[in-house]
Design a protein around this motif. Structure first.
Motif, PDB file in Angstrom:
ATOM      1  N   PHE A   9       0.840  -1.204   0.000  1.00  0.00           N
ATOM      2  CA  PHE A   9       0.000   0.000   0.000  1.00  0.00           C
ATOM      3  C   PHE A   9       0.870   1.248   0.000  1.00  0.00           C
ATOM      4  CE2 PHE A   9      -3.215   3.013   0.859  1.00  0.00           C
ATOM      5  CZ  PHE A   9      -2.765   3.830   1.881  1.00  0.00           C
ATOM      6  N   TRP A  10       1.865   1.267   0.893  1.00  0.00           N
ATOM      7  CA  TRP A  10       2.719   2.459   0.975  1.00  0.00           C
ATOM      8  C   TRP A  10       3.594   2.605  -0.258  1.00  0.00           C
ATOM      9  CZ3 TRP A  10       1.457   6.320   3.688  1.00  0.00           C
ATOM     10  CH2 TRP A  10       0.789   6.156   4.913  1.00  0.00           C
ATOM     11  N   LEU A  11       3.964   1.461  -0.838  1.00  0.00           N
ATOM     12  CA  LEU A  11       4.731   1.524  -2.077  1.00  0.00           C
ATOM     13  C   LEU A  11       3.900   2.192  -3.174  1.00  0.00           C
ATOM     14  CD1 LEU A  11       7.509   0.551  -3.191  1.00  0.00           C
ATOM     15  CD2 LEU A  11       6.328  -1.454  -4.054  1.00  0.00           C
ATOM     16  N   ALA A  12       2.600   1.845  -3.225  1.00  0.00           N
ATOM     17  CA  ALA A  12       1.712   2.468  -4.216  1.00  0.00           C
ATOM     18  C   ALA A  12       1.549   3.957  -3.927  1.00  0.00           C
ATOM     19  CB  ALA A  12       0.343   1.777  -4.222  1.00  0.00           C
ATOM     20  N   GLU A  68      -1.707  -1.107  11.932  1.00  0.00           N
ATOM     21  CA  GLU A  68      -0.763  -2.011  11.275  1.00  0.00           C
ATOM     22  C   GLU A  68      -0.113  -1.369  10.056  1.00  0.00           C
ATOM     23  OE1 GLU A  68      -0.622  -4.687  13.101  1.00  0.00           O
ATOM     24  OE2 GLU A  68       0.973  -5.637  11.944  1.00  0.00           O
ATOM     25  N   PHE A  69      -0.754  -0.335   9.509  1.00  0.00           N
ATOM     26  CA  PHE A  69      -0.203   0.338   8.332  1.00  0.00           C
ATOM     27  C   PHE A  69       0.971   1.242   8.690  1.00  0.00           C
ATOM     28  CE2 PHE A  69      -2.870  -0.636   4.710  1.00  0.00           C
ATOM     29  CZ  PHE A  69      -4.026  -1.124   5.278  1.00  0.00           C
ATOM     30  N   MET A 112       7.278   1.938   8.089  1.00  0.00           N
ATOM     31  CA  MET A 112       7.823   3.176   8.661  1.00  0.00           C
ATOM     32  C   MET A 112       8.921   3.737   7.764  1.00  0.00           C
ATOM     33  SD  MET A 112       7.820   2.847  12.787  1.00  0.00           S
ATOM     34  CE  MET A 112       8.331   1.181  13.100  1.00  0.00           C
ATOM     35  N   VAL A 113       9.731   2.852   7.207  1.00  0.00           N
ATOM     36  CA  VAL A 113      10.793   3.310   6.301  1.00  0.00           C
ATOM     37  C   VAL A 113      10.182   3.958   5.061  1.00  0.00           C
ATOM     38  CG1 VAL A 113      12.634   2.518   4.771  1.00  0.00           C
ATOM     39  CG2 VAL A 113      12.503   1.646   7.100  1.00  0.00           C
ATOM     40  N   LEU A 146       8.795   7.298   5.902  1.00  0.00           N
ATOM     41  CA  LEU A 146       9.901   8.255   6.075  1.00  0.00           C
ATOM     42  C   LEU A 146      10.437   8.711   4.719  1.00  0.00           C
ATOM     43  CD1 LEU A 146      11.227   9.209   8.702  1.00  0.00           C
ATOM     44  CD2 LEU A 146      13.069   7.589   8.301  1.00  0.00           C
ATOM     45  N   LEU A 147      10.563   7.759   3.796  1.00  0.00           N
ATOM     46  CA  LEU A 147      11.028   8.085   2.432  1.00  0.00           C
ATOM     47  C   LEU A 147      10.063   9.069   1.780  1.00  0.00           C
ATOM     48  CD1 LEU A 147      12.213   4.765   0.762  1.00  0.00           C
ATOM     49  CD2 LEU A 147      13.484   6.910   0.844  1.00  0.00           C
ATOM     50  N   LEU A 148       8.779   8.798   1.960  1.00  0.00           N
ATOM     51  CA  LEU A 148       7.741   9.635   1.361  1.00  0.00           C
ATOM     52  C   LEU A 148       7.828  11.056   1.893  1.00  0.00           C
ATOM     53  CD1 LEU A 148       5.195   9.335  -0.438  1.00  0.00           C
ATOM     54  CD2 LEU A 148       3.901   8.892   1.634  1.00  0.00           C
ATOM     55  N   VAL A 149       7.927  11.160   3.201  1.00  0.00           N
ATOM     56  CA  VAL A 149       7.987  12.482   3.829  1.00  0.00           C
ATOM     57  C   VAL A 149       9.272  13.199   3.415  1.00  0.00           C
ATOM     58  CG1 VAL A 149       8.235  13.662   6.043  1.00  0.00           C
ATOM     59  CG2 VAL A 149       6.509  11.875   5.771  1.00  0.00           C
ATOM     60  N   SER A 150      10.366  12.468   3.409  1.00  0.00           N
ATOM     61  CA  SER A 150      11.647  13.118   3.112  1.00  0.00           C
ATOM     62  C   SER A 150      11.717  13.565   1.658  1.00  0.00           C
ATOM     63  CB  SER A 150      12.810  12.206   3.452  1.00  0.00           C
ATOM     64  OG  SER A 150      12.744  11.036   2.687  1.00  0.00           O
ATOM     65  N   THR A 151      11.119  12.805   0.742  1.00  0.00           N
ATOM     66  CA  THR A 151      11.204  13.236  -0.661  1.00  0.00           C
ATOM     67  C   THR A 151      10.386  14.493  -0.894  1.00  0.00           C
ATOM     68  OG1 THR A 151       9.487  11.636  -1.215  1.00  0.00           O
ATOM     69  CG2 THR A 151      11.733  11.029  -1.730  1.00  0.00           C
TER      70      THR A 151
END
Lengths: 502, 164
Positions: free
Chosen positions: A140-143, A459-460, A467-468, A471-476
């Motif tokens: 889901f987070w990858l999408a 759980e998401f 979480m990683v 974090l990637l999403l927020v940082s980008t």
């Protein structure tokens, strides 16, 4: 074993299969999956298993690269993985640098493929173990991460980019809902029950809309005419560009291999993710979508690297990384190679052959790719009217060929009009394609995850990989804004100003 | 003093998006929920409704932005929208021919339809009759050889059931 691969009985069919892959990949509507599916029965007639394996592996890599040829020259992605290459490749082509863009593309594809093969050889079991830890929540987070790229590829118009992505996700909901079995927006049409095909949508949005633009603009300057001198490509210029952008090539290749190793995430997702990441981290992010070289380098490195990455779960666990690898797995079993944890111990020779074939394919890709580029470039020297009508004809046939459905031609025509209208309103089309590709992945994993956790969203967010990814999403998003607030050196400021002034 | 004329193209886009959002929301309400899901599943309507909301908000923002723009800043008609507003008859004929091609292909058959429509379109785009006819014929033969013969894709033969 290595020397056996250079015998004519192996090399001949291998090269021919790669040329076939170039041809199929460069034809809109024919996919890499189709190319592999067509070559598999032919490969069974080969007396030597190495020949069969070489043909199958060779055709898959070349078809993925070859999709970039019409994407660059005509703005029609030959394969879904080439959609990202249309953004900057086509713009370079309009400036008379299509040959340069494709040569760069070719070398980057080769390098990306080699990096992917290197990772395959070195860390296949470890990476496969990591990939298997991905469940609904991580997908889901990858999408979401992939869809967030739509804001990044929107050339400065984030709002319209997000609307375009929303439209794409909406179009992807057409058909039977995979979780509940309900029909959505099918209007009783049987053809719509399996959804709108990605190929007709892409061909319509990029190819047909471009033809319509040509009709309305007459003999305006834009269009992919190829000047005769463009064929004389300076190798030194290309290598200099690759060296200058070596970080982007490296990052994109590693990212592509990683995404390819995730089952269900294919070369198309890898290409877009690499493009978005490159834009976000580039000093020339404003030039993306206008013929920026990094915009060519990133997706092309990633999509070939992802083809190697897809082999990782396939060999180690027998789980195909994408549709192409699924077909190849079937072929491997016919050669009595059983994928699984013990494959490295039970079939060391065949595994060695596969690795060697995959690596050599990246080198043979270069002459085969050059042939494809030259042939296509020659065709494009015909009058513009002939080329555009030919594009329309191939768009129609390409849309029809996948499912032998006239309905897909109507879908292509509809999206051609939609794309033409949206571009007239300066709405970027790339996010829509991202939405169509990632929408089902996002919705299915969200809903399945909620069912598993009985409605809990915890759980998401509390799983380590989730979480990683968050974090990637927020940082980008956050990092470039934070960097932008730092005081710029005088030289950097003047460079930015001169870039903006064009 | 303050130019208050807006970009008609920008406002029309906002209206189109808003209308589309309303239609999608309306249709989404009628999506059947077969009950095969789970109590925790938001259901098949949730995503389409959420997306309709996103589009509605986006078009609302577009309206707001258009109303804030001053006259001089709004003249950003793209070359395409200028082309649409003052479309040449030839462009409209080409568009109509394209639509006829798409619709007619299943009635007339791929080869005949392509030969006729393709030749006319090329001629309208300034290519000579000789080159138009020979180019279209070459394309028809090439496509038939590739798709029909090599890839065994049965191209539409139309109601006349022509062999090609």
């Amino acid at each position: 074993m290595f020397a056996e691969l250079f015998q004519f009985s192996v090399l001949g069919p291998w090269i021919l299969a790669m040329l076939f892959g170039v041809f199929v990949g460069a034809t809109p509507g024919l996919t890499a999956t189709m190319a592999v599916a067509l070559i598999v029965p032919v490969s069974f007639y080969m007396p030597d298993p190495n020949t069969g394996l070489a043909m199958i592996i060779g055709v898959s890599f070349t078809a993925i690269f070859a999709g970039d040829i019409p994407a660059t020259f005509l703005r029609i992605p030959g394969t879904p993985a080439s959609a990202a290459a249309t953004l900057d490749g086509y713009q370079l082509s309009k400036k008379g640098r299509g040959g340069f863009a494709l040569t760069l593309d070719l070398y980057c594809s080769s390098i990306g493929g080699l990096v992917g093969v290197g990772l395959l050889i070195l860390i296949a079991p470890q990476l496969a173990g990591f990939a298997l830890r991905f469940s609904n929540f991580e997908y889901f987070w990858l999408a979401v991460f992939g869809l967030s790229m739509s804001a990044m590829v929107s050339a400065g118009n984030t709002r319209k980019g997000l609307m375009s992505a929303a439209l794409g996700v909406l179009f992807a909901t057409v058909g039977i809902d995979i979780v509940s079995g309900s029909q959505r927006f099918t209007f009783g049409q049987v053809e719509l029950m399996s959804g709108l095909g990605l190929i007709p949508v892409m061909i319509g949005l990029f190819g047909v809309s471009e033809v319509l633009r040509y009709f309305f603009q007459g003999s305006a300057t834009d269009g992919a005419s190829i000047p005769a001198e463009d064929g004389k490509m300076n190798g030194r210029t290309v290598f200099r560009s690759i060296w200058r952008h070596r970080n982007t090539v490296g990052k994109s290749s590693v990212l592509g291999a990683f995404i390819g190793s995730l089952p269900g995430a294919g070369a198309d997702i890898a290409a877009w993710a690499a493009y978005g990441l490159a834009q976000r981290t580039s000093k020339n992010s404003r030039n993306f979508g206008r013929g920026e070289i990094e915009g060519v380098v990133a997706p092309t490195s990633a999509n070939n690297a992802s083809m190697s990455g897809a082999w990782i779960p396939a060999l180690v666990f027998g789980i195909p990384g994408d549709a192409v690898t699924a077909i190849v797995l079937g072929a491997l079993m016919m050669y009595e190679i059983k994928p699984g944890p013990l494959i490295f111990e039970q079939n060391p020779e065949q595994i060695g052959s596969i690795f060697a074939i995959a690596a050599l394919t990246q080198l043979f890709l270069i002459p085969c790719g050059f042939l494809g580029i030259k042939t296509f470039g020659w065709i494009l020297r015909l009058p513009k009217g002939v080329v555009m009508v030919a594009v329309l004809i191939f768009s129609v046939v390409g849309s029809y060929a996948l499912r032998n459905s006239v309905f897909d031609i109507y879908v292509m025509a509809t999206f051609g009009l939609v794309g033409f209208y949206l571009e007239s309103q300066r709405v970027p089309l790339a996010p829509m394609v991202l939405g169509v590709i990632l929408g089902p992945m996002l919705e299915e994993n969200l809903r399945t995850g909620l069912i598993k956790t009985e409605g809990s969203l915890l759980e998401f967010v509390n799983r380590p990989i989730c979480m990683v990814l968050i974090l990637l999403l927020v940082s980008t998003f956050a990092l470039p804004r934070l960097v932008g607030r730092l005081p710029m050196k005088k030289k950097e400021r003047s460079e930015v100003v001169s870039q903006e002034n064009g | 003093m303050s130019g208050s004329s807006e970009n008609p193209s920008g406002r029309s886009f906002a209206w189109v998006m808003l209308g589309f959002a309303v239609v999608v929301a309306g249709l989404s309400v009628y999506i059947p929920d077969n009950g095969f899901g789970d109590a925790a599943d938001p259901g098949p309507k949730a995503l389409p409704l959420a997306l309709a909301l996103v589009l509605g908000i986006g078009s609302g923002i577009e309206f707001w932005k258009q109303s804030r723009l001053r006259g001089a800043q709004r003249g950003e008609n793209s070359p395409i929208s200028s082309g649409l507003l003052q479309a040449k008859p030839r462009a409209l004929v080409l568009l109509a021919l394209s639509l006829c091609y798409v619709i007619g292909i299943s009635w007339v058959g791929f080869s005949l339809c392509t030969l006729i429509v393709g030749t006319i379109m090329m001629r309208l785009l300034g290519v000579s009759w000789k080159l138009s006819l020979s180019a279209t014929l070459t394309l028809v033969v090439l496509v038939n050889m590739l798709f029909r013969t090599l890839f065994h894709v049965p191209l539409p033969s139309g109601v006349f059931g022509l062999p090609v």
